[in-house]
Scaffold this motif. Structure first.
Motif, PDB file in Angstrom:
ATOM      1  N   ARG A 144     -16.592  45.659  48.108  1.00 23.35           N
ATOM      2  CA  ARG A 144     -16.570  44.857  46.919  1.00 23.35           C
ATOM      3  C   ARG A 144     -15.208  44.510  46.251  1.00 23.35           C
ATOM      4  O   ARG A 144     -15.168  42.982  45.886  1.00 23.35           O
ATOM      5  CB  ARG A 144     -16.768  45.953  45.505  1.00 23.35           C
ATOM      6  CG  ARG A 144     -18.369  45.535  45.714  1.00 23.35           C
ATOM      7  CD  ARG A 144     -19.213  46.120  43.962  1.00 23.35           C
ATOM      8  NE  ARG A 144     -20.455  47.299  44.061  1.00 23.35           N
ATOM      9  CZ  ARG A 144     -21.740  46.503  44.069  1.00 23.35           C
ATOM     10  NH1 ARG A 144     -21.815  45.215  43.831  1.00 23.35           N
ATOM     11  NH2 ARG A 144     -22.496  46.714  45.005  1.00 23.35           N
ATOM     12  N   THR A 188     -16.786  40.332  38.087  1.00 23.19           N
ATOM     13  CA  THR A 188     -16.696  39.289  38.993  1.00 23.19           C
ATOM     14  C   THR A 188     -18.294  39.938  40.398  1.00 23.19           C
ATOM     15  O   THR A 188     -19.497  39.972  40.760  1.00 23.19           O
ATOM     16  CB  THR A 188     -16.478  38.641  39.446  1.00 23.19           C
ATOM     17  OG1 THR A 188     -15.440  37.747  38.435  1.00 23.19           O
ATOM     18  CG2 THR A 188     -17.736  36.996  40.062  1.00 23.19           C
ATOM     19  N   VAL A 189     -17.564  41.155  40.834  1.00 22.85           N
ATOM     20  CA  VAL A 189     -18.427  41.791  42.075  1.00 22.85           C
ATOM     21  C   VAL A 189     -19.162  43.153  41.384  1.00 22.85           C
ATOM     22  O   VAL A 189     -19.133  43.760  42.402  1.00 22.85           O
ATOM     23  CB  VAL A 189     -16.778  42.018  43.323  1.00 22.85           C
ATOM     24  CG1 VAL A 189     -16.440  40.956  43.715  1.00 22.85           C
ATOM     25  CG2 VAL A 189     -16.359  42.808  42.733  1.00 22.85           C
ATOM     26  N   GLY A 190     -18.759  43.203  40.374  1.00 21.30           N
ATOM     27  CA  GLY A 190     -19.461  44.191  39.637  1.00 21.30           C
ATOM     28  C   GLY A 190     -18.797  45.973  39.870  1.00 21.30           C
ATOM     29  O   GLY A 190     -19.357  46.761  40.108  1.00 21.30           O
ATOM     30  N   LEU A 191     -17.672  45.962  39.651  1.00 14.79           N
ATOM     31  CA  LEU A 191     -16.829  47.060  39.037  1.00 14.79           C
ATOM     32  C   LEU A 191     -16.511  46.957  37.876  1.00 14.79           C
ATOM     33  O   LEU A 191     -14.948  47.073  37.914  1.00 14.79           O
ATOM     34  CB  LEU A 191     -15.904  47.182  40.241  1.00 14.79           C
ATOM     35  CG  LEU A 191     -16.088  47.545  42.174  1.00 14.79           C
ATOM     36  CD1 LEU A 191     -14.883  47.078  42.728  1.00 14.79           C
ATOM     37  CD2 LEU A 191     -16.740  48.572  41.973  1.00 14.79           C
ATOM     38  N   LEU A 235     -24.488  39.525  46.135  1.00 11.68           N
ATOM     39  CA  LEU A 235     -23.385  39.508  45.548  1.00 11.68           C
ATOM     40  C   LEU A 235     -22.901  37.939  46.295  1.00 11.68           C
ATOM     41  O   LEU A 235     -22.598  37.446  45.510  1.00 11.68           O
ATOM     42  CB  LEU A 235     -22.827  40.803  45.271  1.00 11.68           C
ATOM     43  CG  LEU A 235     -21.800  41.165  45.573  1.00 11.68           C
ATOM     44  CD1 LEU A 235     -20.985  39.767  43.404  1.00 11.68           C
ATOM     45  CD2 LEU A 235     -20.001  41.260  45.607  1.00 11.68           C
TER      46      LEU A 235
END
Lengths: 350, 335
Positions: free
Chosen positions: A187, A163-166, A221
């Motif tokens: 993140r 969800t947080v882009g990791l 984000l």
């Protein structure tokens, strides 16, 4: 305040189904001071603030204006003593809990904090545990608040990272904070904050330590998450440019009081309070090239010596005699805004 | 204000500051000067700074901005390339000449708290510089002259001279930065390097210091190298901008032109992230990982912009600056 204007124009599509837009936080007449007698510092002097679900409310102010005291007070992280919460209430309405946060028992507060009211700080490097793997730090929250165990916790942690882009990367779970870049650490902080699906996120200057390109990604984000999780966000910042780009509503704080509050468009397109007007005019950008920057004379007062009356009067070009004696009340203006000033609409000196 | 005793020998067509193919390589301990590799913090940087102009240097943290400024001052002497200030090649100066020459270049750092000695009154802090250049040495009434000079400098930056016996902690952040500027000006430099001079200050104080810097520049015909990550500020102040990325200048040119038509992909990306211009479009899909450095695995911070846009073979070569317009250059691979 039932006449709330929903000015997040492009929010429709991404808004979660459960969105109510109801109030999640309502601070009323909050007074906080430190110390007594001579050295008594009245850091917060009667703050009113309301945040709705799915709304990003920016609290803008300079150092020492009381932004952080307000936010730590909401979180219940303000040590008393030395702090004294003199008056006010912080009404909160979340998933499981509702009521005045200041009246909650310590145990109840602990269960809300992190679970329902989460926080993201300025320097992720300082707030992550350097000795624990990132995955552990996320799963700790899941275990503590939501009772996840074993493989399920890890699976959930992976989803949150996505969800947080990791995205779905077990390597990130197994790395230590020092192995991550500043943007990745932030993140991870956000992942820890949102993993329990909070109703309220407090973000205290979350991008100040980051470079501009990363800053934009983190801001985006945060904006997206408020709809995805249908949470209210209290975004604390001194950076007007950043606030301009992301806020739904803006409150400007000076010397422990909110001097003006309104929707983003209202504040940036037609600021009313002299402080807001000067602040916006003093920010340099390419459009002001070749022109002298407007300055605010004097300096930010410290909490032990806030001026009497309207705290801004010694620096205000519009100030009259009564500004030094009386405190201007918050006045409701057109639209959804309000401002505290006796000289609203008065002509600006040349 | 030019009591310079070093001959100014500038040809008329020359820029005041000429930096040519500057390089600064750091070697790991034990690798030796000839050890392989090393880390090139500043790589093939060429800049021309006109007299009495403001040159903005922008880039993200770790790109080499500060290393470049230290190399220009010869605090960390560069490992390659040339720096000519007013036509004088810094490398040819002997150590003692370099010391006297260096007073022409001064630097103001980001944090005034760490640039002022907390145990020294501000008067003594400023006098230190004056004594270093032997101000009024051997003249009658030297003490009075020194005192006058300190008062003059403080008045110049807007500090009440009567407060000169105070110590740094008795001043606010903005005032401290003013004092640091006064001290830098005490030796009558003509070139100031300003390394993020306002980023530690409150918003309402920043504008005061910026106006002061602009005023001083006109009054004393100063030339500034302004280093900052605040693109709004740099675009407001600078006559020219250079964008630095991983030790190299990827684009430079007049501020208006470069802001209006950035050419290099990195410049475009950087400028598109300037806050305060448009509201972030949250509907637009987020592209993740774009500039996340490949984490761990011993990779340096940042990543190279070129490989994604060029064939790998080309990416190995080092890009060259190409002038695409009057005074507007961009780093690219020649076809």
């Amino acid at each position: 305040m039932s006449d709330r204007v929903n000015d997040s124009k492009n929010s429709g599509a991404s808004r979660g189904a459960g969105s109510t837009g109801g109030t999640v936080l309502k601070i009323e007449n909050l007074h906080v001071s430190f110390g007594e007698g001579e050295t008594r510092a009245r850091a917060v002097r009667g703050i009113d603030l309301e945040i709705h679900r799915g709304e990003l409310h920016a609290l803008v102010g300079e150092s020492g204006s009381g932004k952080t005291v307000t936010s730590t007070c909401v979180l219940g992280l303000l040590p008393t003593p030395p702090a004294i919460i003199e008056a006010g209430s912080i009404y909160y309405k979340g998933h499981d809990h509702e009521g005045d946060l200041l009246q909650f028992s310590e145990d109840k507060r602990r269960r809300t904090r992190g679970r329902e009211i989460a926080m993201v700080f300025q320097e992720p490097g300082k707030y992550l545990n350097p000795a624990l793997r990132v995955g552990e730090q996320i799963m700790e929250m899941l275990r503590l608040h939501l009772g996840f165990r074993g493989e399920a916790a890890e699976q959930r942690a992976l989803e949150i990272l996505e969800t947080v882009g990791l995205g779905g990367n077990r390597r990130v779970l197994r790395s230590f904070p020092h192995e991550l870049s500043g943007g990745m650490k932030q993140r991870v902080m956000i992942a820890i904050a949102i993993c329990c699906n909070p109703s309220l996120l407090i973000a205290d200057e979350p991008t100040t330590a980051l470079d501009v390109t990363l800053q934009m990604q983190i801001l985006k984000l945060i904006m997206q998450l408020r709809h995805k999780f249908d949470m209210g966000i209290l975004f604390i910042s001194h950076d007007l440019a950043v606030v301009h780009d992301i806020a739904d509503r803006v409150s400007v704080i000076y010397a422990g009081k909110i001097v003006e509050s309104g929707s983003r468009d209202e504040i940036f397109n037609s600021p009313q309070h002299p402080y807001t007007r000067l602040l916006l005019a003093s920010v340099p950008d390419a459009a002001k090239r070749g022109k002298k920057l407007v300055t605010i004379s004097g300096k930010v007062p410290d909490a032990e010596h806030f001026p009497t009356g309207c705290a801004f009067h010694p620096r205000c070009p519009l100030a009259e005699k009564r500004c030094a004696d009386e405190q201007p009340p918050a006045e409701k203006l057109d639209g959804s805004r309000s401002a505290s000033c006796f000289c609203l609409g008065k002509e600006w000196p040349a | 204000m030019s009591s310079m005793n070093i001959a100014s020998s500038a040809g008329s067509a020359r820029s005041f500051i000429e930096i040519d193919s500057l390089e600064k390589t750091f070697h790991a301990r034990g690798a030796g000067a000839r050890g392989k590799g090393g880390f090139k913090a500043v790589d093939n940087v060429s800049l021309d700074i006109e007299r009495n102009s403001i040159f903005g240097l922008v880039g993200e943290s770790g790109c080499g901005k500060t290393t470049l400024s230290r190399a220009v001052l010869f605090l960390d002497p560069p490992t390659g390339g040339e720096i000519r200030i007013d036509g004088i090649d810094m490398r040819t100066l002997s150590a003692s000449r370099l010391r006297t020459f260096r007073k022409r270049i001064q630097i103001v750092f980001q944090d005034p708290n760490s640039s002022l000695n907390p145990k020294m009154s501000i008067e003594n802090s400023i006098k230190e510089g004056l004594n270093n250049i032997k101000y009024a040495a051997g003249e009658p009434e030297r003490r009075a002259k020194l005192d006058n000079r300190v008062d003059e400098l403080l008045a110049l930056v807007g500090i009440t001279p009567g407060h000169k016996t105070r110590f740094p902690h008795e001043f606010s952040g903005g005032q401290k930065q003013r004092i640091v500027i006064a001290r830098a000006l005490s030796v009558e430099p003509d070139f100031l390097i300003l390394d993020e001079p306002v980023s530690n200050l409150d918003v309402s104080i920043q504008a005061q210091i910026i106006n002061l810097l602009l005023e001083l520049k006109e009054k004393l015909s100063l030339t500034y190298l302004f280093i900052s990550h605040d693109l709004n500020l740099v675009s407001y102040l600078s006559d020219k901008i250079a964008v630095m990325y991983k030790g190299q200048i990827v684009e430079s040119g007049n501020t208006e032109r470069i802001m209006a038509e950035p050419v290099h992909p990195y410049t475009k990306k950087l400028f598109s992230a300037i806050p305060g211009v448009t509201r972030i479009d949250e509907e637009q899909e987020l592209v993740f990982h774009v500039d996340e450095p490949g984490y761990s695995e011993g990779l340096p911070e940042g990543y190279c912009f070129y490989p994604s846009e060029l064939a790998e073979g080309e990416a190995q070569a080092s890009p060259q600056m190409l002038e695409i317009n009057d005074g507007h250059s961009v780093a690219c691979f020649e076809a």
